[in-house]
Design a protein around this motif. Structure first.
Motif: not given
Length: 708
Positions: A525-533, A556-567, A575-577
């Motif tokens: 919630l403070a904006g600290d990155i726990v995981y990025r990859g 609580k963790l805020d999750l942002r999912l970015t779905i990519e295709g074949d380039g 966005d998830r919690e």
């Protein structure tokens, strides 16, 4: 222009059909309308279209304040939405209740309430919007009247390939320049299942679908299994009729769904070149799919001209077409959805080009009749037909105007009908020089409807059960991946978080890119990155996903999912919690259950022998599958907790006890072996409970579905 028998039937019956459309009676809560959504109707329970009010009575109205109208409830209280515009198409927004006149079946009615619904597309919502992932999220979003609803129906069966390519840019420009971020939109093809159509604020996802729109009018090459089952068996004339029925049936289905989401106004933007009763003689063939020699008629451009036999065929087929259109009119008006046909043919002199070898008079007649079908759909559903226009932009802008400013007028019917019949409504404005478009009428309640309303909604399952079942709601065509997140005990007081994704299989009738990689960003919630990859770092093979585990502090963790295709870029974002539990505390707790499935004894033996394989995210299985469930249990003392399991039906009632195998070594997971062969198709829940001496039991519910 040639007046074909099919067009003659359309023109002769247009006036009659305008009056033979329905709408549902509306109800209002008897509280002051303190905001733009104060009079919003509660959604009825599943299977009950009409609101639960007591039959035969309408409460006495309260005295309205000068600033706020009072909205009432009652089985005889009717709501009508009316669009009032000047001669330039601009909305008129300064009318008062005394400016309106309403009649029902020709008898004057007294307007009692009036509210102007005006939506400013430049003003964003004042609250944080949730990502729409479930049916409940969709209903919650649709209940906000400041969110306009637009569904794009791309009728590839009724649009030529070259015209579908030309219409993409105007539609995309309309989304990017005219719609507000708060607007809910979706896209649908004739073969798209209704439960796969979900409203979304992800406008880019809809744009991606429109960019792949490819019309197939008069092209009978099958592209999916559904079409392969009939295209090699039926003649072109029958195929065209079947395609038309599929398209109109899909429209009836989507407007019915939209009606279940909101009582207020909805817009269906229908991209189509219209519908004809039959093919011209030159395009008919006795060969399945039209493959092969079509006969002598193909070589005669004047076949069917001035032919009484052909006129009779056209007239009879036109009656069938009108019956199908009337079903659409009734469904759209009953569920307050306006249809806006967009004809991608632009200005044209005929339906067929010279290569079709069809006479000019026949070509003009088919163009006129197909255009008239689009006009009928618009006029009978309070929409506008965007036809015979090279520039589609102004017509598309008018769609937004119609949805952005309209009046809600309420009155109590003096006739108080309970006959289940259609009752026509006419709305007039005393001010000269304005145009009024309003719903044409409503279907009255029947005595049986009143009894059902009086009985009230059925008692549903417990809240925990309903919440668990919501997680297995069928994912829609706008979703690209299926995900699972779980937590277990990590080192040094941290929790071990596992995230995995799987690509969703393509939906029949939907053309889109496949997900090949997901970028995950997890922050506090403070904006600290726990995981990025990126999962995986390189693109995943087609049909495969990826998984990752990382440690996180409880909270609580805020999750942002970015779905990519074949380039080709980003396909979708979500966005998830996630609430990470503190599994190091001396309390009785359960970790997140993990689930695997096997389709043979050998597969199950291999799964049971390893603990490294990532679990599955799917929750839909076959009766031939065998499930393996593992769950960790944590307790405060040295004595390990006891874990038990029960199988529940979708109402939360116990069906039978399930054997739980305790771990062979301390700290390992408990396991459940659950073959599905003895259970019928449907929705079920596995209830896992941990018990420890001196502690209240804790439970976890795992919902799943058994299909065919």
């Amino acid at each position: 222009m040639c007046l074909t028998p099919s067009r003659a039937v359309l023109l002769l019956t247009a006036t009659v059909l305008t009056a033979v459309v329905g709408l549902r009676a509306s109800t209002f809560a008897e509280t002051p309308a303190a905001s733009a959504s104060a009079d919003r109707q509660e959604k009825p329970p599943a299977g009950q279209e009409k609101p639960a009010t007591q039959a035969g009575s309408s409460p006495k109205p309260q005295a309205p304040s000068p600033e706020q109208p009072v909205f009432r409830t009652g089985i005889n209280f009717i709501r009508v939405d009316a669009i009032v515009s000047d001669n330039k198409g601009n909305p008129v927004t300064d009318l008062k209740i005394e400016d309106f006149e309403i009649s029902e079946d020709g008898k004057p009615q007294k307007p009692e309430t009036l509210r102007l619904v005006k939506i400013d597309a430049t003003t964003g919502p004042s609250y944080t919007q949730r990502t729409i992932r479930t049916r409940l999220d969709e209903e919650t979003a649709a209940s906000d009247e400041t969110s306009r609803i637009f569904v794009f129906f791309l009728d590839d069966y009724a649009v030529r390939r070259e015209n579908s390519m030309a219409v993409r840019k105007p539609l995309i420009d309309f989304i990017t320049t005219e719609l507000a971020p708060n607007d809910l939109i979706s896209v649908m093809y004739p073969l798209t299942p209704i439960d796969a159509v979900t409203l979304t604020r992800n406008h880019q996802g809809v744009i991606n679908a429109i960019e792949k729109f490819e019309g197939r009018k008069y092209n009978y090459d099958p592209i999916n299994e559904v079409e392969r089952q009939y295209v090699y068996k039926l003649t072109p004339d029958v195929i065209e009729r079947l395609r038309r029925q599929v398209s109109l049936g899909a429209i009836r289905g989507i407007v019915t769904k939209l009606g279940s989401l909101r009582e207020g106004r909805k817009s269906l933007i229908m991209v189509s070149e219209g519908y004809s009763a039959t093919l011209p003689p030159q395009m008919r063939s006795d060969q399945p799919g039209g493959f092969g020699d079509s006969g002598r008629a193909t070589r005669d451009p004047f076949a069917g001209d001035n032919n009484p036999m052909e006129d009779r065929v056209q007239f009879t087929a036109s009656l069938d077409l009108l019956s199908e259109l009337q079903d659409v009119f009734n469904a759209a008006n009953r569920h307050n959805t306006s249809i806006y046909p967009v004809d991608p043919r632009r200005l044209s002199t005929g339906e067929f080009d010279i290569t079709a070898n069809i006479s000019g008079s026949t070509s003009q007649g088919y163009l006129a009749s197909s255009t008239d079908s689009l006009r009928s759909l618009a006029e009978n559903t309070d929409g506008r037909a965007i036809v015979n226009q090279n520039d589609l932009g102004p017509g598309l802008k008018q769609i937004v105007r119609d949805a952005s400013a309209y009046y809600l007028i309420g009155y109590t019917s003096t006739q108080a009908p309970m006959d289940g019949k259609f009752h026509a409504i006419r709305v007039r404005v005393k001010r000269p020089g304005v145009q009024v478009r309003a719903r044409k009428g409503y279907w009255a309640y029947t005595e049986a409807d009143a009894r059902r309303a009086e009985a009230g909604p059925r008692t549903g399952p417990p809240t925990a059960v309903a919440k668990a079942l919501a997680t297995i709601t069928p994912l829609t065509n706008r979703r690209y991946v299926r995900t699972w997140m779980g937590t277990g005990r990590g080192a040094n007081g941290l929790a071990r978080v596992t995230f995995l994704w799987e690509p969703l299989p393509p939906t029949p009738g939907i053309r889109r890119d496949e997900a090949r990689r997901v970028t995950l960003l997890a922050t506090t919630l403070a904006g600290d990155i726990v995981y990025r990859g990126r999962l995986p770092v390189t693109l995943a093979p087609t049909g495969q996903g990826a998984a990752i585990s990382f440690d996180a502090k409880p909270g609580k963790l805020d999750l942002r999912l970015t779905i990519e295709g074949d380039g080709t870029g980003t396909l979708d974002t979500e966005d998830r919690e996630l609430m990470v539990p503190d599994l190091s505390t001396p309390e009785l707790m359960l970790g997140t259950p993990k689930l695997w499935f096997a389709r043979s004894a050998r597969e199950f033996t291999a799964l049971a022998a390893t603990v490294e394989a990532p679990p599955t995210a799917t929750r839909e299985f076959r009766r031939t599958d065998r499930l393996l469930i593992r769950v960790e249990a944590f307790g405060p003392g040295a004595e390990p907790p006891t874990v038990m399991a029960r199988l529940l039906n979708q109402q939360g009632n116990k069906m039978n006890d399930i054997v739980v195998t305790p771990p062979a070594t301390p700290g390992a997971a408990h396991t459940v072996d659950l073959p599905l062969a003895s259970y019928s198709t449907g929705q079920f829940l596995l209830e896992l409970s941990a018990n420890g001496e001196g502690h209240k039991p804790v439970t976890e519910l795992v919902a799943f579905r058994i299909g065919t």
